[in-house]
Design an enzyme around this catalytic site. Structure first.
Site, PDB file in Angstrom:
ATOM      1  CG  ASP A 109      -1.974  -1.049   1.200  1.00 35.24           C
ATOM      2  OD1 ASP A 109      -2.456  -1.376   0.101  1.00 35.24           O
ATOM      3  OD2 ASP A 109      -2.338  -1.552   2.277  1.00 35.24           O
ATOM      4  CG  ASP A 122      -6.709  -1.189  -1.323  1.00 36.03           C
ATOM      5  OD1 ASP A 122      -7.030  -2.385  -1.371  1.00 36.03           O
ATOM      6  OD2 ASP A 122      -5.720  -0.775  -0.700  1.00 36.03           O
TER       7      ASP A 122
END
Length: 145
Positions: A109, A122
């Site tokens: 991420d 995401d």
């Protein structure tokens, strides 16, 4: 065709961005690119860092999710470009994060946002859910009249 194009583009963008982050940015390093704040983290859980250490389990869930979406597409109950877009974003995002979970045991991420640090997969999943809600509302109105 729209479904496949979106899914493939999401997977490619997601995996390429994660590769570049892993290759060139140290974990917990923060930087700014084109005005966007980024931090490299590795998440072995799910959204929000919940259930750490269960990435491979969530990878298997992603596989079943993709199979489910492909099944729904095959039944032909849900048709149209809006649902194709929705499913394309959802499947692309699920596969993008599923690859990380199954191969690396964690998800890369890096996009800082209110509520956490995310990645392209995401965001694609969020877009897919939003489009699915719109599809449901439109379908409800059409069936009501």
């Amino acid at each position: 065709m729209l479904f496949y194009v979106i899914a493939i583009l999401v997977i490619v963008m997601d995996q390429l961005s994660k590769y570049l982050i892993r290759a060139y940015i140290d974990i917990n390093e923060t930087f700014t690119l084109w005005g966007v704040h980024l931090t490299h983290i590795e998440n072995s859980g799910m959204a929000g860092g919940l259930f750490q250490g269960n990435a491979r389990l969530f990878g298997v869930v992603a596989v079943f999710f993709v199979i489910g979406v492909l099944y729904f597409r095959r039944t032909g109950e849900m048709k149209g470009s809006l649902i194709d877009c929705s499913f394309g974003f959802l499947v692309g995002g699920a596969i993008g994060n599923g690859i990380d979970r199954l191969l690396f045991g964690q998800v890369t991420d890096f996009i800082i946002r209110t509520g956490g640090i995310l990645n392209f997969a995401d965001h694609a999943i969020e877009i897919g859910v939003f489009l699915l809600i719109i599809y449901g509302v439109v379908r409800w109105f059409k069936n009501k009249h």
